[in-house]
Motif scaffolding. Structure first.
Motif, mmCIF file in Angstrom:
data_model
loop_
_atom_site.group_PDB
_atom_site.id
_atom_site.type_symbol
_atom_site.label_atom_id
_atom_site.label_comp_id
_atom_site.label_asym_id
_atom_site.label_seq_id
_atom_site.Cartn_x
_atom_site.Cartn_y
_atom_site.Cartn_z
ATOM 1 N N THR A 64 37.964 -16.810 -30.389
ATOM 2 C CA THR A 64 38.649 -16.555 -28.880
ATOM 3 C C THR A 64 39.507 -17.565 -29.436
ATOM 4 O O THR A 64 40.295 -18.105 -29.718
ATOM 5 N N ASN A 65 40.729 -16.988 -27.776
ATOM 6 C CA ASN A 65 42.022 -18.062 -27.829
ATOM 7 C C ASN A 65 41.513 -19.223 -27.185
ATOM 8 O O ASN A 65 42.014 -19.837 -26.644
ATOM 9 N N GLY A 66 39.956 -20.024 -26.710
ATOM 10 C CA GLY A 66 40.306 -21.174 -25.985
ATOM 11 C C GLY A 66 41.060 -21.339 -24.792
ATOM 12 O O GLY A 66 40.614 -22.344 -24.080
ATOM 13 N N ASP A 110 40.038 -5.970 -23.299
ATOM 14 C CA ASP A 110 40.264 -7.352 -22.893
ATOM 15 C C ASP A 110 40.812 -8.765 -22.697
ATOM 16 O O ASP A 110 40.362 -9.310 -24.204
ATOM 17 N N CYS A 111 41.605 -9.263 -21.887
ATOM 18 C CA CYS A 111 42.092 -10.535 -22.391
ATOM 19 C C CYS A 111 42.744 -11.154 -21.239
ATOM 20 O O CYS A 111 43.763 -10.158 -20.704
ATOM 21 N N ASN A 112 42.726 -12.250 -21.583
ATOM 22 C CA ASN A 112 43.015 -13.476 -20.188
ATOM 23 C C ASN A 112 45.174 -13.063 -20.805
ATOM 24 O O ASN A 112 45.880 -14.330 -19.907
ATOM 25 N N LEU A 113 45.093 -13.640 -21.855
ATOM 26 C CA LEU A 113 46.928 -13.387 -22.496
ATOM 27 C C LEU A 113 47.415 -12.083 -23.039
ATOM 28 O O LEU A 113 46.820 -11.209 -22.557
ATOM 29 N N ALA A 114 48.772 -12.071 -23.109
ATOM 30 C CA ALA A 114 49.160 -11.039 -23.401
ATOM 31 C C ALA A 114 50.450 -11.170 -24.312
ATOM 32 O O ALA A 114 51.299 -11.530 -24.381
ATOM 33 N N CYS A 115 49.896 -11.480 -25.617
ATOM 34 C CA CYS A 115 50.392 -12.082 -27.009
ATOM 35 C C CYS A 115 50.971 -10.749 -27.103
ATOM 36 O O CYS A 115 51.007 -9.269 -27.201
ATOM 37 N N ASP A 116 52.543 -11.155 -27.283
ATOM 38 C CA ASP A 116 53.310 -9.442 -28.143
ATOM 39 C C ASP A 116 53.107 -8.683 -29.393
ATOM 40 O O ASP A 116 52.740 -7.918 -28.713
ATOM 41 N N HIS A 117 52.258 -9.775 -30.338
ATOM 42 C CA HIS A 117 51.308 -8.496 -30.898
ATOM 43 C C HIS A 117 50.477 -7.985 -31.414
ATOM 44 O O HIS A 117 50.772 -7.275 -32.427
ATOM 45 N N CYS A 118 50.019 -8.678 -30.068
ATOM 46 C CA CYS A 118 48.526 -8.079 -30.145
ATOM 47 C C CYS A 118 48.377 -6.486 -29.737
ATOM 48 O O CYS A 118 48.498 -5.776 -29.289
ATOM 49 N N TYR A 119 47.101 -6.220 -30.831
ATOM 50 C CA TYR A 119 46.682 -4.438 -30.771
ATOM 51 C C TYR A 119 46.273 -4.092 -29.379
ATOM 52 O O TYR A 119 46.007 -2.821 -28.742
ATOM 53 N N GLY A 133 37.951 -9.410 -29.986
ATOM 54 C CA GLY A 133 38.173 -8.663 -29.065
ATOM 55 C C GLY A 133 39.730 -8.476 -29.302
ATOM 56 O O GLY A 133 39.906 -7.800 -30.767
ATOM 57 N N GLY A 134 40.565 -8.017 -28.568
ATOM 58 C CA GLY A 134 40.387 -9.094 -26.935
ATOM 59 C C GLY A 134 39.645 -10.421 -26.798
ATOM 60 O O GLY A 134 39.796 -10.987 -28.690
ATOM 61 N N GLU A 135 39.485 -11.000 -26.079
ATOM 62 C CA GLU A 135 38.770 -12.166 -26.196
ATOM 63 C C GLU A 135 37.481 -11.864 -25.284
ATOM 64 O O GLU A 135 36.891 -11.125 -24.457
ATOM 65 N N PRO A 136 36.876 -12.331 -26.839
ATOM 66 C CA PRO A 136 35.396 -11.905 -26.265
ATOM 67 C C PRO A 136 34.524 -13.097 -25.368
ATOM 68 O O PRO A 136 33.330 -12.192 -25.124
HETATM 69 S S1 SF4 Z 1 43.527 -11.086 -27.932
HETATM 70 FE FE1 SF4 Z 1 44.180 -12.936 -28.551
HETATM 71 S S2 SF4 Z 1 46.117 -12.393 -29.916
HETATM 72 FE FE2 SF4 Z 1 45.381 -10.548 -28.034
HETATM 73 S S3 SF4 Z 1 46.666 -11.149 -26.133
HETATM 74 FE FE3 SF4 Z 1 44.940 -12.106 -26.625
HETATM 75 S S4 SF4 Z 1 44.544 -13.782 -26.982
HETATM 76 FE FE4 SF4 Z 1 47.046 -12.191 -27.552
#
Ligand code: SF4
Length: 140
Positions: free
Chosen positions: A137-139, A69-78, A112-115
């Motif tokens: 973390t993405n902070g 899980d993550c609050n962002l959605a970076c294009d390159h992220c697995y 993570g994701g975002e821990p």
């Molecule tokens: S885990 Fe990191 S790279 Fe992946 S979407 Fe979240 S911030 Fe972006």
């Protein structure tokens, strides 16, 4: 018997570059750092003792991916490959930390994701005050 110390040297480098500057920034930090150092040193000695006894390499450090899980959605992220977020069950995390601690492991990289989205993370980690946790973390 050969036990590689490369991992420990790597961890020591992180300690010197990331932890030590913080510790030297105030007397309170220095006191906390000294207490922490004593606990970690005890764990390190346990780890080395067990490696010699079992004649088997035991890591000092772990990388744990807690959630996709993550609050962002970076294009390159697995982590985006999953339709539904996958979360490491709390009982599994606690079991890993307990078992690793009993083997003298003391350094954990949490990712993570975002821990920080992992439910109750800080409460869980506060039960392991003799371990060092670094969060990727993405902070936000
Ligand atoms: S885990 Fe990191 S790279 Fe992946 S979407 Fe979240 S911030 Fe972006």
């Amino acid at each position: 018997m050969h036990i590689s110390s490369d991992r420990f040297k790597y961890n020591l480098r992180i300690f010197r570059k990331a932890f030590l500057p913080w510790a030297l920034s105030s007397p309170q930090h220095l006191w906390m750092a000294w207490n922490f150092y004593r606990k970690v040193r005890k764990k390190y000695k346990l780890n080395v003792r067990l490696q010699h006894k079992l004649d088997y390499p035991i890591p000092h450090s772990f990388v744990l991916s807690l959630t996709t899980d993550c609050n962002l959605a970076c294009d390159h992220c697995y982590a985006r490959a999953y339709n539904e977020p996958k979360v490491l069950p709390k009982k599994v995390l606690e079991g890993i930390l307990e078992q690793a601690g009993a083997l003298g492991c003391f350094f954990f990289v949490l990712t993570g994701g975002e821990p920080m989205l992992y439910p109750g993370l800080l409460d869980t980690l506060s039960n392991h005050r003799d371990c060092l946790f670094i969060l990727i973390t993405n902070g936000f």
